[in-house]
Write an enzyme that holds these catalytic residues in place. Structure first.
Site, PDB file in Angstrom:
ATOM      1  N   GLN A  34       8.483  60.458  71.462  1.00  0.00           N
ATOM      2  CA  GLN A  34       7.662  60.893  72.581  1.00  0.00           C
ATOM      3  C   GLN A  34       6.552  61.837  72.113  1.00  0.00           C
ATOM      4  O   GLN A  34       6.697  62.551  71.139  1.00  0.00           O
ATOM      5  CB  GLN A  34       8.534  61.601  73.612  1.00  0.00           C
ATOM      6  CG  GLN A  34       9.504  60.659  74.293  1.00  0.00           C
ATOM      7  CD  GLN A  34      10.292  61.349  75.356  1.00  0.00           C
ATOM      8  OE1 GLN A  34       9.866  61.475  76.489  1.00  0.00           O
ATOM      9  NE2 GLN A  34      11.472  61.801  74.995  1.00  0.00           N
ATOM     10  N   SER A 119      14.096  59.711  66.746  1.00  0.00           N
ATOM     11  CA  SER A 119      14.519  59.967  68.126  1.00  0.00           C
ATOM     12  C   SER A 119      14.488  58.675  68.936  1.00  0.00           C
ATOM     13  O   SER A 119      15.239  57.743  68.654  1.00  0.00           O
ATOM     14  CB  SER A 119      13.638  61.058  68.738  1.00  0.00           C
ATOM     15  OG  SER A 119      14.103  61.455  70.001  1.00  0.00           O
ATOM     16  N   LEU A 120      13.624  58.592  69.948  1.00  0.00           N
ATOM     17  CA  LEU A 120      13.437  57.362  70.710  1.00  0.00           C
ATOM     18  C   LEU A 120      13.252  56.169  69.782  1.00  0.00           C
ATOM     19  O   LEU A 120      13.735  55.056  70.054  1.00  0.00           O
ATOM     20  CB  LEU A 120      12.210  57.517  71.623  1.00  0.00           C
ATOM     21  CG  LEU A 120      11.505  56.256  72.089  1.00  0.00           C
ATOM     22  CD1 LEU A 120      12.376  55.499  73.066  1.00  0.00           C
ATOM     23  CD2 LEU A 120      10.158  56.600  72.701  1.00  0.00           C
ATOM     24  N   ARG A 144      17.398  56.740  79.717  1.00  0.00           N
ATOM     25  CA  ARG A 144      17.421  57.936  78.874  1.00  0.00           C
ATOM     26  C   ARG A 144      16.374  58.941  79.350  1.00  0.00           C
ATOM     27  O   ARG A 144      16.638  60.136  79.473  1.00  0.00           O
ATOM     28  CB  ARG A 144      17.156  57.526  77.425  1.00  0.00           C
ATOM     29  CG  ARG A 144      17.250  58.615  76.368  1.00  0.00           C
ATOM     30  CD  ARG A 144      17.064  57.954  75.003  1.00  0.00           C
ATOM     31  NE  ARG A 144      17.191  58.877  73.883  1.00  0.00           N
ATOM     32  CZ  ARG A 144      16.185  59.449  73.247  1.00  0.00           C
ATOM     33  NH1 ARG A 144      14.934  59.207  73.640  1.00  0.00           N
ATOM     34  NH2 ARG A 144      16.395  60.255  72.214  1.00  0.00           N
ATOM     35  N   HIS A 237      16.984  67.211  72.100  1.00  0.00           N
ATOM     36  CA  HIS A 237      17.849  67.408  70.940  1.00  0.00           C
ATOM     37  C   HIS A 237      18.448  68.816  70.872  1.00  0.00           C
ATOM     38  O   HIS A 237      18.390  69.498  69.840  1.00  0.00           O
ATOM     39  CB  HIS A 237      17.093  67.058  69.653  1.00  0.00           C
ATOM     40  CG  HIS A 237      16.583  65.647  69.664  1.00  0.00           C
ATOM     41  ND1 HIS A 237      17.418  64.558  69.649  1.00  0.00           N
ATOM     42  CD2 HIS A 237      15.313  65.156  69.739  1.00  0.00           C
ATOM     43  CE1 HIS A 237      16.691  63.459  69.702  1.00  0.00           C
ATOM     44  NE2 HIS A 237      15.419  63.791  69.770  1.00  0.00           N
ATOM     45  N   GLN A 286      22.846  61.608  69.380  1.00  0.00           N
ATOM     46  CA  GLN A 286      21.453  61.881  69.074  1.00  0.00           C
ATOM     47  C   GLN A 286      20.754  62.674  70.179  1.00  0.00           C
ATOM     48  O   GLN A 286      19.827  63.437  69.916  1.00  0.00           O
ATOM     49  CB  GLN A 286      20.729  60.551  68.831  1.00  0.00           C
ATOM     50  CG  GLN A 286      19.308  60.657  68.361  1.00  0.00           C
ATOM     51  CD  GLN A 286      18.414  59.675  69.100  1.00  0.00           C
ATOM     52  OE1 GLN A 286      18.179  59.808  70.287  1.00  0.00           O
ATOM     53  NE2 GLN A 286      17.919  58.689  68.376  1.00  0.00           N
TER      54      GLN A 286
END
Length: 356
Positions: A34, A119-120, A144, A237, A286
């Site tokens: 992101q 991440s994503l 999510r 996170h 995660q």
């Protein structure tokens, strides 16, 4: 973004269906997460390649709404909302990969050694390696994003993230110092190490006051040279996202994962995923765990990777990778122009009616 550590070490050349390239050891990384989104991303791919249009149409169908219209014609403020940004970035990244596969004969299984996603981007890497369907992936990352946004709305406190400029020799000390800072905070305040993105950049996440305080302390201790507040909508996170993690855990039970056709390096462990059965748990972890990106890239380097191909909008992590490893080949694919320029650079020559 996600990345491929692409070519394996052999003296022979790769013979793709539409081009040939000398084989060197490579990793594919899907790097960007992101923050990389912008209105109009992927539109040139959509306009020029049928397979890219098909990817966007499949995402629209899976979501039951026009993600395509939002990405190409929407407002940046709406696109930046995490429930929109996540499927938009994933879809754009996969559209780019599909173009390379369909138009230039790029083959993940024969060309790539590892796949990584920040991440994503880990979801994108799983789609790219045929572990997760595009349809399931866009639905999961939409959920999510919704779960993260809803979690933030229920926290009732200001949250923040900050990027820190550090030295590699201070990374371990940084982690220890953050733990010590956290132990001194008043009830309701928290700060954690969210990402380690390179040898010189880390990100902290938590409540606004705690992140501000930690930034000042770490600079006073000379563990961080500089701190920069990030324009994000949630404290990604860290433990504040536990409610979102719980929602994702429930959703994962309905999803079928396959073993990736190329080793995918986990954000949580910085090691290759060993089986399809562990993927749901790692994706849930995660949400609240530190993204071990620096260690993941270092794993590639320890396994003689020196060629990285990156998919997705923006180039932030590509630039970090270039700074850490200036002699390596780092090729971001974001636009039609990128595809053309990098194919020339790789000396990939199109051939007609050639099989792998």
């Amino acid at each position: 973004m996600f990345t491929f550590a692409l070519f394996r070490t052999h003296s022979r050349s790769l013979n793709f269906s539409s081009f040939q390239v000398s084989q060197i050891r490579t990793a594919m990384l899907r790097v960007h997460g992101q923050g990389a989104q912008y209105v109009g991303m992927g539109k040139d791919l959509y306009s020029n390649y049928p397979l890219a249009r098909q990817v966007f149409e499949e995402a629209d169908d899976a979501l039951g709404s026009s993600l395509t219209k939002l990405v190409f014609e929407g407002h940046q403020k709406d696109l930046t909302q995490t429930q929109n940004a996540q499927p938009a970035i994933l879809t754009t990244s996969i559209a780019t990969l599909r173009v390379l596969e369909s138009e230039y004969g790029f083959d993940v299984s024969s060309a790539c050694t590892y796949a990584l996603g920040h991440s994503l981007g880990e979801y994108t890497a799983l789609v790219a390696t045929q572990s997760l369907s595009l349809r399931d992936a866009v639905k999961l990352v939409r959920l999510r994003g919704e779960a993260m946004a809803d979690t933030v709305s229920q926290l009732g406190v200001r949250t923040a993230m900050a990027a820190l400029i550090v030295r590699e020799e201070n990374l371990d000390k940084l982690e220890t110092s953050i733990d010590e800072i956290c132990s001194t905070l008043p009830e309701g305040e928290s700060v954690e190490l969210a990402n380690i993105n390179s040898s010189f950049q880390a990100v902290i996440s938590g409540t606004g006051q705690a992140v501000d305080y930690a930034s000042r302390v770490l600079q006073s201790q000379h563990l961080a040279a500089r701190a920069l507040d990030l324009p994000v909508s949630a404290p990604f996170h860290c433990r504040l996202m536990q409610r979102a993690a719980n929602i994702m855990k429930k959703a994962m039970s309905d999803i079928k994962f396959k073993k990736p056709i190329v080793d995918v390096i986990s954000n949580v462990t910085a090691n290759p995923i060993q089986s399809a059965s562990e993927i749901p748990s790692l994706l849930v972890q995660q949400v609240t765990a530190t993204v071990q990106w620096h260690k993941s890239v270092r794993y590639c380097k320890e396994n003689e990777i020196n060629n990285f191909i990156l998919f997705g909008p923006a180039r932030v992590l590509a630039n970090l990778l270039k700074k850490d490893y200036p002699l390596d080949y780092v090729r971001p694919f974001t636009t039609v122009e990128d595809i053309q320029s990098h194919i020339d650079y790789l000396k990939i020559k199109q051939t007609n009616n050639t099989n792998c």
